[in-house]
Design a protein around this motif. Structure first.
Motif: not given
Length: 611
Positions: A101-124
């Motif tokens: 079964p193809v799962p739907p896009v988990d919007i909240l998980s994607l937002i949190l993952s993207s935000a984590a990447g933003c903070f890490l990339g911006w800092g480094f």
């Protein structure tokens, strides 16, 4: 007295606000471009032009500060687009291939993952600013283009490019052609080139697509040619593997192996060049304004805090997903080390060839591969193991893509004599805008077009899904395609080294990316780049109107896809036209129109540009 300029408070606030809107909108719209073409062009020059045209009358005194802040903030959303769209569809594509079964896009998980990447990339990247901006050998092509645009706008704020002759025709072409293709009035290609190699017939379509043309018109000709030849090899490998009864995914393994070789070479070169630069700077007096690159203590603390917050956010997501202590430690440490090294590599590649030409999906693939091997080592397996890994990979990839964009933007600040650290806030604001809008757009795309379908092939994610399927589910890696790809990667690296000695940038990563993109995409990109060349008569020259036209083609196509998706979710459908007798004639007409519109606008050079 300091000779470093600071944008005024008014221009800084206005630039960040204007850039946030651009970042939010274009980040979402370009999701469809990334899912269709597998490439996201750098948009910093486009943001500068938008800001000049829209706000030029209001910032005559501090136009430079406003535009510099706007381009830092406004281009960040599309960086998030690349990090998410190249990786997130793995889940849906792999489930469909396995008959699950193809799962739907988990919007909240994607937002949190993207935000984590933003903070890490911006800092480094923020902490490494001095490392990148003091290397005189990095040409920073997009930063140079933005610098020229900003200087021109500051000197002549009223001499704005004519939108009605450049951006508007591009938008109309992009939007109308996408609509006509949707209702089956336009053909996908106007002609199929056919040739026979080793007894196997290979087909190479000539696409009629504003998206591919627009991307090609923003790329340099050498990069477009390399992508095209990679796509040509894709077509040949597909034909030969089909004739010999090999899997249809063989070309992905060839491209992936070539990409690993290219990324490893780039990483080694990055380390060696970095050491040489540090030694050279230590042996002579600095020929740059050190005050421009100084990071105040409070800002440095914010960057370090951003890294810590991003890491905590990433670990919290892993705990929520049921990670063990071993998994937390192993994947957490490896993810942070990868982001540190690969974000640096992404920033370097961007300053070498421009963020449009920088094949960031190569560094993204390397990050995914290393995290996957660590996941296997700690006992992750099956499709659930992939589901656990994907959010971590998304965070790492967003960080890498953010560095790809920010290094050019910070270089633009340096070129304009502005204190680089004054743009840091704008960068993170734009990134977080994209972290919100991009996951929403991915959800719309999946609900209306299905991620991995013919309409939204998501080339990178489809390739990554093939690799993860072999690692986590089948435990089988085809040796011959991998060896063939490794050989091709070594050839591509050799060509890159020879080109570098002659002063020509011939990216081995661009060739590797082209191998796993559908061949018609590479052909469309080459056509767009050749249309630009026919107008400018130069491999590197760009014009204001040309940039706006190319960006209009991409944005018009993307905006129609976004609007179509929203209407479909609302229950409204656009029916196709049956029995249309002039499909071929209309397709040829639009094909010629695309070529002429792009070439003519790139040929038009204003009096200001000539000076």
């Amino acid at each position: 007295m300091s000779n470093v300029l600071e944008p005024s408070l008014k221009s800084k606030k206005a630039g960040i606000a204007f850039g946030f809107v651009i970042s939010f909108v274009l980040g979402a719209a370009f999701v469809f471009s990334a899912l269709k073409a597998g490439i996201t062009p750098g948009i910093s020059p486009l943001v500068v032009l938008f800001g000049w045209v829209a706000m030029g009358a209001f910032f005559k005194k501090d136009m430079k500060g406003f535009l510099a802040m706007a381009q830092v903030t406004g281009s960040a959303g599309v960086a998030v687009t690349a990090g998410v769209a190249f990786v997130a569809p793995i889940i849906q594509i792999l489930a469909a291939e396995l008959g699950e079964p193809v799962p739907p896009v988990d919007i909240l998980s994607l937002i949190l993952s993207s935000a984590a990447g933003c903070f890490l990339g911006w800092g480094f990247v923020g902490l490494a600013t001095e490392r990148f901006l003091t290397d005189p050998k990095l040409p920073a092509p997009e930063a140079v283009a933005c610098d020229r645009l900003i200087q021109t706008a500051a000197d002549n704020p009223q001499a704005r490019p004519p939108l009605m002759l450049s951006l508007v025709p591009g938008l109309l072409f992009g939007f109308v052609m996408a609509f006509l293709s949707q209702i089956k009035v336009l053909k996908a290609s106007i002609y199929d080139l056919k040739f026979t190699l080793s007894g196997v017939e290979t087909k190479l379509p000539l696409p009629i697509n504003p998206l591919y043309f627009g991307i090609g018109a923003l790329l340099t000709v050498p990069t477009a040619v390399l992508i095209f030849f990679g796509g040509l090899l894709n077509a040949v490998v597909k034909g030969m593997s089909a004739a010999q009864g090999m899997p249809g995914t063989t070309f992905r393994w060839v491209g992936g192996a070539a990409m690993v070789v290219a990324v490893v070479y780039s990483l080694i070169a990055y380390i060696i060049e970095g050491r040489k630069t540090r030694n050279a700077l230590a042996d002579k007096e600095a020929d740059y304004n050190a005050e421009q690159l100084e990071i105040p203590d409070d800002r440095r603390k914010q960057l370090l805090g951003s890294i810590a917050f991003g890491a905590i956010l990433l670990l919290a997501m892993m705990i929520y997903s049921g990670a063990t202590i071993v998994g937390l430690v192993a994947l957490g440490i490896v993810a942070l080390l990868l982001i540190f090294f690969l974000s640096g590599l992404g920033a370097l590649l961007s300053l070498q060839v421009g963020s449009s030409a920088s094949p960031v999906s190569g560094t993204v693939f390397m990050g995914m591969l290393v995290l996957s091997l660590v996941g296997l080592a700690i006992g992750l397996e099956g499709i659930q193991g992939v589901y656990f890994l994907v959010p971590i990979i998304v965070a790492a990839c967003v960080a890498i893509c953010a560095s790809n964009d920010s290094s050019q933007d910070y270089k633009t600040m340096q070129f304009n004599g502005l204190k680089v650290s004054s743009s840091f806030v704008g960068q993170i604001v734009g990134l977080l805008g994209g972290a919100i809008s991009v996951p929403l757009a991915v959800y719309v795309a999946h609900e209306t077009g299905t991620l991995g379908s013919e309409a939204l092939p998501a080339p990178q994610a489809a390739f990554f899904a093939t690799v993860l399927k072999s690692l986590f589910i089948q435990s089988d890696i085809p040796l011959m395609p991998v060896l063939a790809g490794t050989g091709l990667g070594l050839v591509a690296v050799t060509v890159e080294i020879i080109g570098k000695r002659k002063g020509i940038i011939l990216s081995s990563l661009a060739f590797a990316v082209g191998i796993y993109l559908p061949s018609y995409i590479g052909t469309g990109i080459l056509l767009g780049s050749l249309a630009r060349l026919s107008g400018t008569k130069s491999v590197t020259k760009i014009t204001h109107r040309g940039i706006l036209t190319a960006a209009g083609l991409i944005t018009g196509d993307a905006l129609f896809a976004l609007l179509f998706g929203i209407l479909a979710i609302a229950g409204m459908e656009i029916a196709g036209v049956e029995g249309f007798n002039y499909q071929t004639s209309l397709s040829v007409l639009f094909f010629v129109g695309l070529l002429l519109t792009t070439a003519i606008n790139y040929a038009k050079t204003s009096a200001i540009e000539k000076n």
